[in-house]
Scaffold this active site. Structure first.
Site, short mmCIF file in Angstrom:
data_model
loop_
_atom_site.label_atom_id
_atom_site.label_comp_id
_atom_site.label_asym_id
_atom_site.label_seq_id
_atom_site.Cartn_x
_atom_site.Cartn_y
_atom_site.Cartn_z
N SER A 127 0.81 -1.22 0.00
CA SER A 127 0.00 0.00 0.00
C SER A 127 0.84 1.27 0.00
O SER A 127 1.91 1.34 0.64
CB SER A 127 -0.88 -0.01 1.25
OG SER A 127 -1.39 1.27 1.51
N GLU A 129 0.11 3.64 1.72
CA GLU A 129 0.13 4.08 3.11
C GLU A 129 1.53 3.84 3.72
O GLU A 129 1.89 4.50 4.70
CB GLU A 129 -0.97 3.33 3.88
CG GLU A 129 -1.13 3.66 5.35
CD GLU A 129 -1.73 5.03 5.67
OE1 GLU A 129 -2.30 5.67 4.77
OE2 GLU A 129 -1.61 5.45 6.84
N TYR A 151 -1.48 0.34 10.73
CA TYR A 151 -1.75 -0.33 9.44
C TYR A 151 -0.55 -0.20 8.51
O TYR A 151 -0.11 -1.18 7.90
CB TYR A 151 -3.01 0.28 8.81
CG TYR A 151 -3.23 -0.12 7.36
CD1 TYR A 151 -3.84 -1.32 7.02
CD2 TYR A 151 -2.82 0.72 6.32
CE1 TYR A 151 -4.03 -1.69 5.70
CE2 TYR A 151 -3.01 0.37 4.99
CZ TYR A 151 -3.61 -0.84 4.69
OH TYR A 151 -3.80 -1.18 3.36
P1 NAP Z 1 -11.41 -4.52 1.98
O1 NAP Z 1 -12.57 -4.23 1.10
O2 NAP Z 1 -11.36 -3.96 3.35
O3 NAP Z 1 -11.28 -6.12 2.09
C1 NAP Z 1 -10.45 -6.71 3.03
C2 NAP Z 1 -10.65 -8.22 2.97
O4 NAP Z 1 -9.80 -8.85 3.93
C3 NAP Z 1 -12.09 -8.67 3.30
O5 NAP Z 1 -12.45 -9.68 2.39
C4 NAP Z 1 -11.95 -9.23 4.70
O6 NAP Z 1 -12.87 -10.24 5.01
C5 NAP Z 1 -10.55 -9.85 4.59
N1 NAP Z 1 -9.99 -10.18 5.90
C6 NAP Z 1 -9.97 -9.40 7.02
N2 NAP Z 1 -9.42 -10.09 8.05
C7 NAP Z 1 -9.07 -11.32 7.56
C8 NAP Z 1 -8.48 -12.46 8.13
N3 NAP Z 1 -8.12 -12.51 9.42
N4 NAP Z 1 -8.28 -13.54 7.35
C9 NAP Z 1 -8.66 -13.53 6.04
N5 NAP Z 1 -9.23 -12.47 5.44
C10 NAP Z 1 -9.44 -11.38 6.20
O7 NAP Z 1 -10.06 -4.09 1.25
P2 NAP Z 1 -9.78 -3.78 -0.30
O8 NAP Z 1 -9.99 -2.33 -0.54
O9 NAP Z 1 -10.46 -4.79 -1.14
O10 NAP Z 1 -8.20 -3.99 -0.36
C11 NAP Z 1 -7.64 -5.27 -0.65
C12 NAP Z 1 -6.22 -5.31 -0.12
O11 NAP Z 1 -5.46 -4.27 -0.73
C13 NAP Z 1 -6.07 -5.09 1.38
O12 NAP Z 1 -4.97 -5.86 1.82
C14 NAP Z 1 -5.73 -3.61 1.50
O13 NAP Z 1 -5.02 -3.36 2.69
C15 NAP Z 1 -4.88 -3.43 0.27
N6 NAP Z 1 -4.87 -2.08 -0.31
C16 NAP Z 1 -6.04 -1.45 -0.61
C17 NAP Z 1 -6.01 -0.22 -1.22
C18 NAP Z 1 -7.28 0.51 -1.58
O14 NAP Z 1 -7.22 1.72 -1.83
N7 NAP Z 1 -8.42 -0.18 -1.68
C19 NAP Z 1 -4.78 0.39 -1.52
C20 NAP Z 1 -3.61 -0.29 -1.21
C21 NAP Z 1 -3.66 -1.54 -0.62
P3 NAP Z 1 -14.31 -9.89 5.72
O15 NAP Z 1 -15.17 -9.43 4.58
O16 NAP Z 1 -14.73 -11.18 6.29
O17 NAP Z 1 -14.04 -8.81 6.71
N1 GDD Z 2 -12.30 7.35 6.37
C1 GDD Z 2 -12.39 8.68 6.52
N2 GDD Z 2 -13.52 9.21 7.09
N3 GDD Z 2 -11.37 9.47 6.10
C2 GDD Z 2 -11.51 10.80 6.23
C3 GDD Z 2 -12.65 11.39 6.79
C4 GDD Z 2 -13.70 10.54 7.26
O1 GDD Z 2 -14.71 10.99 7.77
N4 GDD Z 2 -12.49 12.74 6.75
C5 GDD Z 2 -11.30 12.98 6.19
N5 GDD Z 2 -10.70 11.81 5.88
C6 GDD Z 2 -9.35 11.67 5.29
C7 GDD Z 2 -8.44 10.75 6.08
O2 GDD Z 2 -7.92 11.43 7.23
C8 GDD Z 2 -7.40 10.43 5.03
O3 GDD Z 2 -6.43 11.43 4.99
C9 GDD Z 2 -8.20 10.45 3.72
O4 GDD Z 2 -9.45 11.08 4.02
C10 GDD Z 2 -8.46 9.07 3.12
O5 GDD Z 2 -8.97 8.25 4.13
P1 GDD Z 2 -9.55 6.78 3.78
O6 GDD Z 2 -10.55 6.86 2.69
O7 GDD Z 2 -9.96 6.14 5.05
O8 GDD Z 2 -8.28 6.03 3.11
P2 GDD Z 2 -6.76 5.93 3.55
O9 GDD Z 2 -5.96 6.75 2.59
O10 GDD Z 2 -6.57 6.19 4.99
O11 GDD Z 2 -6.47 4.38 3.32
C11 GDD Z 2 -6.91 3.72 2.13
O12 GDD Z 2 -5.90 3.79 1.15
C12 GDD Z 2 -4.68 3.10 1.49
C13 GDD Z 2 -3.71 3.31 0.32
O13 GDD Z 2 -3.07 4.55 0.45
C14 GDD Z 2 -7.25 2.28 2.51
O14 GDD Z 2 -7.87 1.65 1.42
C15 GDD Z 2 -6.01 1.49 2.88
O15 GDD Z 2 -6.35 0.13 3.06
C16 GDD Z 2 -5.01 1.63 1.71
O16 GDD Z 2 -3.85 0.90 1.98
#
Ligand code: NAP
Ligand code: GDD
Length: 327
Positions: A127, A129, A151
């Site tokens: 990520s 992050e 995280y």
């Molecule tokens: P998500 O919607 O939050 O999905 C997370 C998945 O992980 C869910 O299927 C959840 O299952 C599963 N999980 C949680 N705890 C687990 C455990 N103990 N064992 C097995 N599975 C478990 O996340 P996403 O947005 O699809 O992201 C997919 C991956 O990419 C994650 O690793 C996330 O950190 C990473 N990532 C995401 C982003 C982004 O912007 N979306 C960016 C960079 C990296 P349940 O449904 O049962 O909770």
């Molecule tokens: N969730 C949330 N809720 N975020 C808020 C809010 C709120 O009410 N108000 C402002 N924000 C700001 C957060 O402080 C952050 O700076 C930004 O919006 C994005 O927050 P999120 O959408 O929660 O995403 P993230 O950037 O913290 O994390 C996501 O992206 C990562 C990749 O950079 C997640 O998908 C992570 O799993 C992923 O790795």
């Protein structure tokens, strides 16, 4: 027919990756955790061709059992506790699942593979992050990692463990450093979906106000459907490697609000949005913007959906959903 096993199949990326692999003719196995997980019904309805296996990233033996059943060519480790804000409140659990879970998955694949350590190709969902307090703009594969949340720290552990297994055992293990990617399937706790759901409800007169945290944070937001294609391309390379996946453009939460409210026909969102200290984080990642030139050159990958189209897609989807429900 190639076979793939996906952890995190019930999440946003699990959905898009399953669809992509099924379209490509894969046999897809999805790992679902817990007893009677409520999301199982969604997978059965929306992805009926995915074979569901039970298991948990915290339990290596369950991963080995799933690997034995699926016998996959490719293993996509998408499972994680993925909500950054939650990770401060549950730092130990996040470290176990999002960090040590990667080691469990790598170890299970290594043990399952026996003498043929390149038998299963491994993808780790790393990520942006991990860049946290960014040391370079834009961020590339070479940028120093400086995570700002439990995280982020857990993801750094998983990232380096993936590299270590590649270097120690010669495994085909790649790490995709993906920047934020969104879609109508995004969880409602993330800021983009929280906004588009509220915009739809406000536009339809079902809600008046929306509480948010830091509106100045800037993110490089792309479309999840584009990003799962980059994951697949990484896994197809002759040699495993690490890649940044991003659009190269950054936008503030305010800009997201502008486009979302405008699209719903509301030009002045000030009166609807207020800031609530509960949504501010102990340490913030202020700015993310990625340099995906390596993914472009080596994988031939480029994002297709623009920021504006992504926001509109999410607002339209939530408007449709809200029109179909009463309250
Ligand atoms: P998500 O919607 O939050 O999905 C997370 C998945 O992980 C869910 O299927 C959840 O299952 C599963 N999980 C949680 N705890 C687990 C455990 N103990 N064992 C097995 N599975 C478990 O996340 P996403 O947005 O699809 O992201 C997919 C991956 O990419 C994650 O690793 C996330 O950190 C990473 N990532 C995401 C982003 C982004 O912007 N979306 C960016 C960079 C990296 P349940 O449904 O049962 O909770
Ligand atoms: N969730 C949330 N809720 N975020 C808020 C809010 C709120 O009410 N108000 C402002 N924000 C700001 C957060 O402080 C952050 O700076 C930004 O919006 C994005 O927050 P999120 O959408 O929660 O995403 P993230 O950037 O913290 O994390 C996501 O992206 C990562 C990749 O950079 C997640 O998908 C992570 O799993 C992923 O790795």
């Amino acid at each position: 027919m190639p076979r793939a096993l996906i952890t995190g199949v019930t999440g946003q990326d699990g959905y898009y990756l399953s669809k992509l692999l099924l379209e490509k003719g894969y046999e897809v196995y999805g790992l679902v955790r817990g007893q009677n997980n409520p999301k199982i019904d969604f997978i059965r309805e929306e992805l009926p061709d995915v074979t569901i296996l039970t298991g948990d990233l915290l339990d290596v033996s369950s991963l080995l059992r799933a690997l034995g059943k699926a016998n996959p060519d490719e293993f996509y480790n998408l499972g994680a506790i993925s909500f950054v804000a939650y990770s401060w409140e549950n730092a130990s659990l996040t470290s176990d699942v999002t960090g040590k879970g990667v080691l469990n998955a790598l170890e299970a694949v290594r043990l399952h593979s026996g003498d043929d350590l390149r038998k299963v190709r491994f993808y780790q969902a790393s990520s942006s992050e991990m860049f946290g307090k960014v040391q370079q703009v834009p961020q590339s594969e070479m940028t120093l990692l400086w995570p700002r949340s439990p995280y982020g720290v857990a993801k750094v552990f998983g990232h380096y463990m993936t590299i270590n297994y590649r270097e120690s055992y010669g495994m085909h293990a790649s790490s995709g450093i993906l920047f934020n990617h969104e879609s109508p399937m995004r969880g409602p706790e993330f800021v983009t979906r929280k906004i588009t759901m509220a915009v739809a409800r406000i536009a339809l007169g079902k809600q008046k106000r929306l509480a948010l945290g830091n509106l100045d944070a800037q993110r490089d937001w792309g479309f999840a459907g584009d990003y799962v294609d980059a994951m697949w391309r990484m896994v197809q390379q002759p040699e495993a490697d690490d890649y940044v996946v991003s659009t190269g453009h950054t936008h503030s939460v305010r800009s997201f609000l502008d486009v979302a409210f405008n699209h719903a026909g509301i030009s002045n969102w000030d009166k609807h949005v207020y800031q609530d200290p509960d949504f501010f984080r102990p340490a913030e990642v202020d700015l993310l913007v990625g340099d995906a030139s390596k993914a472009k050159e080596v994988l031939g990958w480029e994002p297709k959906v623009s920021f504006e189209d992504l926001v509109r897609m999410m607002v339209d989807s939530d408007l449709e959903r809200e029109r179909a429900t009463k309250d």
